[in-house]
Scaffold this active site. Structure first.
Site, PDB file in Angstrom:
ATOM      1  N   LYS A   1     -55.166  -3.819  -3.775  1.00 33.14           N
ATOM      2  CA  LYS A   1     -54.359  -4.095  -4.961  1.00 33.14           C
ATOM      3  C   LYS A   1     -53.681  -5.447  -4.765  1.00 33.14           C
ATOM      4  O   LYS A   1     -52.669  -5.555  -4.090  1.00 33.14           O
ATOM      5  CB  LYS A   1     -53.304  -3.018  -5.201  1.00 33.14           C
ATOM      6  CG  LYS A   1     -52.666  -3.206  -6.590  1.00 33.14           C
ATOM      7  CD  LYS A   1     -51.263  -2.685  -6.704  1.00 33.14           C
ATOM      8  CE  LYS A   1     -50.193  -3.535  -6.104  1.00 33.14           C
ATOM      9  NZ  LYS A   1     -49.994  -4.865  -6.685  1.00 33.14           N
TER      10      LYS A   1
ATOM     11  N   GLU B   1     -45.909  -5.578   6.924  1.00 32.03           N
ATOM     12  CA  GLU B   1     -45.557  -6.956   7.305  1.00 32.03           C
ATOM     13  C   GLU B   1     -44.532  -7.424   6.288  1.00 32.03           C
ATOM     14  O   GLU B   1     -44.887  -7.767   5.166  1.00 32.03           O
ATOM     15  CB  GLU B   1     -46.792  -7.860   7.265  1.00 32.03           C
ATOM     16  CG  GLU B   1     -47.934  -7.430   8.165  1.00 32.03           C
ATOM     17  CD  GLU B   1     -47.591  -7.455   9.640  1.00 32.03           C
ATOM     18  OE1 GLU B   1     -46.537  -8.009  10.028  1.00 32.03           O
ATOM     19  OE2 GLU B   1     -48.376  -6.893  10.410  1.00 32.03           O
TER      20      GLU B   1
ATOM     21  N   CYS C   1     -43.474 -15.790   4.858  1.00 35.14           N
ATOM     22  CA  CYS C   1     -42.468 -14.963   5.535  1.00 35.14           C
ATOM     23  C   CYS C   1     -42.189 -15.469   6.951  1.00 35.14           C
ATOM     24  O   CYS C   1     -41.262 -14.971   7.592  1.00 35.14           O
ATOM     25  CB  CYS C   1     -42.859 -13.490   5.503  1.00 35.14           C
ATOM     26  SG  CYS C   1     -44.500 -13.203   6.081  1.00 35.14           S
TER      27      CYS C   1
ATOM     28  N   GLU D   1     -33.553 -14.398   3.014  1.00 29.28           N
ATOM     29  CA  GLU D   1     -34.699 -15.315   3.007  1.00 29.28           C
ATOM     30  C   GLU D   1     -34.721 -16.088   1.680  1.00 29.28           C
ATOM     31  O   GLU D   1     -34.842 -15.482   0.608  1.00 29.28           O
ATOM     32  CB  GLU D   1     -35.933 -14.409   3.110  1.00 29.28           C
ATOM     33  CG  GLU D   1     -37.196 -15.035   3.544  1.00 29.28           C
ATOM     34  CD  GLU D   1     -38.308 -13.980   3.675  1.00 29.28           C
ATOM     35  OE1 GLU D   1     -38.202 -12.871   3.109  1.00 29.28           O
ATOM     36  OE2 GLU D   1     -39.288 -14.286   4.349  1.00 29.28           O
TER      37      GLU D   1
HETATM   38  C1  SIN Z   1     -47.036 -14.414   5.047  1.00 30.25           C
HETATM   39  O1  SIN Z   1     -46.189 -15.213   4.744  1.00 30.25           O
HETATM   40  O2  SIN Z   1     -47.052 -13.306   4.480  1.00 30.25           O
HETATM   41  C2  SIN Z   1     -48.097 -14.686   6.086  1.00 30.25           C
HETATM   42  C3  SIN Z   1     -47.973 -15.998   6.712  1.00 30.25           C
HETATM   43  C4  SIN Z   1     -49.071 -16.322   7.696  1.00 30.25           C
HETATM   44  O3  SIN Z   1     -50.040 -15.584   7.909  1.00 30.25           O
HETATM   45  O4  SIN Z   1     -48.931 -17.381   8.293  1.00 30.25           O
END
Ligand code: SIN
Length: 495
Positions: free
Chosen positions: A192, A268, A302, A397
């Site tokens: 998804k 994650e 992230c 963030e």
């Molecule tokens: C992400 O920001 O979700 C992944 C970043 C990455 O794989 O470098």
């Protein structure tokens, strides 16, 4: 002003005729509409233009996709590892063959600059290649027995249907990082993609179809109603594993919803990455590292630096050099040549950037560079000095092009400041003292640490976080384990 001029993207309409632009969902080997025939629009954040309208599926549609995946599971898991590996290798080759079209589509729907989109195609494809190879190495164990008449063997088996819920900031690589190991392990997938960037996900499904995955093994559902569809994927018993990349708040909802089926989860989630510059660091190298880590995908990853901590003695030098480099960044439509920073994904993202800056300034931060919105969803890359821990940006963030610089005096103090967050995904520091490098790397509460390095993402290393940044690891030799179950066999009566 010139640096921030937003040029007309060239040949935008011809790129819409991209052969990978698919406007239906892919379920059980068929390209389909939502049962309700409802659709939603996907727009280009760089221009606001409509790119395509695609199926707005609901819980029932998604449940059918899960049924198809479940039905495909027995014969798919019974393929040899080599057979699954060769399907993955065909998919890998097709992804690379269509690199330019995939990258163009990605830039159009998420705003990432084309150079970074091209890099993401390579990055994403590398997970497919890696797990094609790993498919053949899912070894078990033979354990020395505790009894003379028994033999103990451990095997690893496919976990079953996998739901992959992926984010808009990496429309391609976050799919392949989940789907690569699932397929390698013999688990069918229901992907998804997010409503902001579903088109790259559909293009990947099309290439998976061309690679020859059997019907039902690779499914992609599209929806505007992520919460209802997410609920279905959490509560459906036929889904045995859910892998999600996105915010911590959504991760917590998915975890709560998955309790009723005790679904295995990989999450994650968000980060609040510290980037520490000690006074023994190579300052130019630190500036380079901070640039790549902060401004990759316009600050929307992230693992992007959220807080820069610079030691007293080198604070002014670092802020001056860093601000100069930031002032040179060219902002604009990611399809334009030489543009380094694209738009934010949407108005909400842009508003958050402004709120963080306003809050910081109200609490004593100085805008050294940028600090202004531009036309549309663009924002000038910003450096704030005199940042302090009471500012929202110290805990939340920002997910945008804003770099707050905090001052510190001692190593103990900065470790405490860096760890003073609920998150623990990436962290970075610069120092030339080897003993300090070990001490600080061990003390930082994070799943990943860049030491004199601002770019740490790679297929071969385990990606994931501690604390409220989630659970599980993706990529690397560890990545397969999260898509397999361990089974122990005890052979008795052996004389
Ligand atoms: C992400 O920001 O979700 C992944 C970043 C990455 O794989 O470098």
């Amino acid at each position: 002003m010139e640096k921030y001029s937003i040029n007309e993207p060239e040949a935008l309409t011809s790129s819409v005729q991209n052969s990978l632009l698919k406007t239906k969902a892919f379920v059980n080997g068929q390209w389909i509409n939502a049962a309700s025939s409802k659709t939603f629009d996907v727009t280009n954040p760089a221009t606001g233009e409509l790119i395509a309208s695609i199926p707005d599926m609901n819980r029932e549609d998604v449940s059918e996709a899960v049924d198809a995946a479940y039905a495909a599971w027995p014969s798919f898991r019974d393929l040899t590892a080599g057979e699954r590996a060769s399907l993955l290798k065909k998919w890998y080759a097709l992804i690379l063959e269509h690199k330019q079209e995939l990258a163009t589509l990605m830039t159009m729907e998420c705003g990432k600059v084309l150079q970074e989109s091209l890099g993401e195609v390579d990055y994403g494809a590398s997970f497919v290649e890696w797990f094609a190879e790993e498919a053949k190495r899912t070894y078990g164990d033979v354990i020395p027995s505790h009894a003379k008449d028994k033999r103990i063997v451990v095997i690893k088996q496919s976990i079953g249907v996998v739901a992959a819920l992926t984010p808009w900031n990496f429309p391609l690589a976050m799919i392949t990082r989940k789907v690569g190991p699932a397929l390698a392990a013999g688990s069918p997938v229901v992907v998804k993609p997010p409503s902001e960037t579903p088109l790259t996900g559909l293009a990947l499904a099309y290439l998976a179809e061309k690679a020859g995955f059997p019907p039902g093994v690779y499914n992609t559902v599209t929806t505007k109603d992520s919460s209802e569809v997410g609920k279905e994927l959490c509560e459906n018993k036929k889904v045995r594993k859910l892998s999600f990349t996105g915010s911590t708040s959504v991760g917590k909802i998915l975890m709560r919803q998955s309790a009723s089926t005790l679904k295995k989860l990989s999450l994650e989630l968000g980060g609040n990455a510290p980037f520490i510059v000690f006074d023994d660091a190579d300052i130019d190298a630190a500036v380079k590292g901070a640039m790549v880590s902060k401004f990759r995908n316009n600050g929307q990853t992230c693992v992007c630096v959220n807080r820069l901590f610079v030691q007293d003695k080198v604070y002014d030098e670092f802020v001056e050099k860093f601000s100069r480099a930031v002032a040179e960044l060219k902002v604009g439509n990611g399809l334009d040549k030489d543009v380094q920073v694209g738009p934010l994904i949407n108005q909400k993202g842009l508003d958050k950037v402004q709120q963080h800056i306003d809050d910081a300034v109200a609490k004593g931060a100085c805008i050294v560079q940028g600090g202004k919105p531009l036309e549309g969803l663009y924002y000038t890359p910003t450096v704030l000095s005199n940042a302090t821990s009471d500012m929202i940006i110290a805990q939340d963030e920002v997910f945008g092009p804003v770099a707050p610089v905090f001052r510190f005096k001692t190593e103990e103090e900065v470790i405490q400041m860096a760890n003073d967050t609920d998150y623990g995904l990436a962290s970075y520091f610069y120092s030339r003292d080897i003993a300090r490098c070990w001490r600080v790397a061990e003390a930082l509460e994070a799943g990943m640490v860049g030491i004199n390095e601002g770019l740490i993402s790679t297929t071969v290393a385990p990606f994931g976080g501690v604390k409220e940044s989630g659970m599980g690891r993706e990529g690397s030799k560890y990545g397969m384990d999260y898509f397999m179950e361990i089974k122990y066999l005890c052979f008795g009566g052996i004389s």
